[in-house]
Design a protein around this motif. Sequence first.
Motif, mmCIF file in Angstrom:
data_model
loop_
_atom_site.group_PDB
_atom_site.id
_atom_site.type_symbol
_atom_site.label_atom_id
_atom_site.label_comp_id
_atom_site.label_asym_id
_atom_site.label_seq_id
_atom_site.Cartn_x
_atom_site.Cartn_y
_atom_site.Cartn_z
ATOM 1 N N LEU A 124 0.828 -1.378 0.016
ATOM 2 C CA LEU A 124 0.025 -0.179 -0.005
ATOM 3 C C LEU A 124 0.900 1.325 0.083
ATOM 4 C CD1 LEU A 124 -2.522 -1.010 2.780
ATOM 5 C CD2 LEU A 124 -3.028 -1.032 0.363
ATOM 6 N N LYS A 125 2.234 0.930 -0.013
ATOM 7 C CA LYS A 125 3.005 2.386 0.209
ATOM 8 C C LYS A 125 2.802 3.485 -0.917
ATOM 9 C CE LYS A 125 6.858 0.221 -2.186
ATOM 10 N NZ LYS A 125 8.327 -0.272 -2.146
ATOM 11 N N ASP A 126 2.352 2.969 -1.949
ATOM 12 C CA ASP A 126 1.932 4.145 -2.975
ATOM 13 C C ASP A 126 0.723 4.708 -3.107
ATOM 14 O OD1 ASP A 126 4.408 3.649 -4.257
ATOM 15 O OD2 ASP A 126 3.832 1.859 -5.460
ATOM 16 N N ASN A 127 -0.283 4.480 -1.940
ATOM 17 C CA ASN A 127 -1.442 4.879 -1.912
ATOM 18 C C ASN A 127 -1.622 6.151 -0.907
ATOM 19 O OD1 ASN A 127 -1.915 2.084 -2.613
ATOM 20 N ND2 ASN A 127 -4.028 2.085 -1.816
ATOM 21 N N THR A 211 5.078 6.128 7.100
ATOM 22 C CA THR A 211 6.341 5.939 6.590
ATOM 23 C C THR A 211 7.195 5.251 7.732
ATOM 24 O OG1 THR A 211 6.035 7.469 4.802
ATOM 25 C CG2 THR A 211 8.460 6.862 5.302
ATOM 26 N N TYR A 212 7.176 6.021 8.985
ATOM 27 C CA TYR A 212 8.032 5.469 10.088
ATOM 28 C C TYR A 212 7.551 3.868 10.438
ATOM 29 C CZ TYR A 212 10.303 5.423 14.614
ATOM 30 O OH TYR A 212 11.029 5.094 15.772
ATOM 31 N N LEU A 213 6.582 3.716 10.348
ATOM 32 C CA LEU A 213 6.155 2.140 10.970
ATOM 33 C C LEU A 213 6.571 1.220 9.808
ATOM 34 C CD1 LEU A 213 4.830 0.165 12.625
ATOM 35 C CD2 LEU A 213 2.497 0.687 11.482
#
Length: 399
Positions: A124-127, A211-213
């Motif tokens: 899901l990082k691009d969401n 982002t940190y998690l």
Amino acid sequence: MEIIYSIINILFWILGIYLLLNCLYLAFFAIAGLFSLPKSQKTATNYKKIAVLFPTYQENVVIIESVKSALKHQYNGLFEVIVIADGLLPETNAVLRSMGASLIEVFFEKSTKGKALQFAMSQLKDNAFDIAMILDVDNVMSDDCLHYINSSFEQGNKIVQTHRTAKNIDSNFAFLDACNEEVNNHIYRKGQAVVGLSAALIGSGMAFDYTYLLSLLNNIGETVGEDKQLDFMIANDKVNIAYLNDVYVYDEKVENAAVFTKQRTRWIASQIEFLKKYAFEGFAQLFKGNIEFFNKSLQTFLVPRILLLGLLFLMVIQSFFNPFGPFKAFWAALFISLCLTLLISVPRRFYSDRRLYVALLQIPRAMLGMVIALFSIGKAKKSFMVTPHSNKSIEKNKN
């Protein structure tokens, strides 16, 4: 023979001092927890995009109701309910999708919550999510929960732990477990926050900068205690964990001794894992000025409270027959001080409920469960000991 007597006497004194330090730590933060924290705010100028994540392992009934509740949650910004499905039935997945939840299926030979979260969040990082809110399969957010979390992040926090509280107190054991949850909140979250330390993470009802998690999860490894591992990693980074004492996430409590024992087996295994891993590192970090990390490591030295209560009771009894070690008044004072610590940590509203006094009769069974858990910790390392859930509704007049 005199040498043997001297050694026995010294060993009892070492045990006495160790248990005294346990009681002092708990009492200090219990007293600190009596003081108030600032009231949480829910107003904001910007509304961050939130991923509400449900890591789910073979729970085909309760997840549907939990997701239904989450989808109804009111939030002025964008949020998405995402189920990380591990071992769900195809028909359950179909129902979740039809409801409007996003679904990410994971397949692991050995399942852990950390691996499931890491895989899903990477997908899901691009969401463009700003915040990741992690809920257990049975969790229900209180009204405006996401507004309060968003406001806390707008104030500069990167990690927030909400006040997880009992969804159900419909059995004696559930009531006792609810009391235990609130004692943990009082000592390890509110008390810590009052003196300026980070609250302890509890595994759910917690929100992170997305982002940190993800960066933390990429390095978390395989562990039975993801929340504790995160605690240490965050402390090492010197990032504060804020605690919202007046923002609730409701959680199902265990209803019987068998489930209690299974759950505590996993918890004790986690504590022993991190005691071995970070005991010496904690003292090294103290000399580097990292009090937060040292405090987290101290917590791994503490005897679980139910066991501590039982052990101190036994030490009081033995002091009437045993001439070695501390005197009777010492052990009695420790036992009474621990009882008082627990009494002031239980919410006042519980004392007006007669179920509390019936639930106290379950303490011996809980102690036995903890002893069994101690001898079963090897199981936690070999399998994912998930706590079974049922579909419980939230009892009213909780707050």
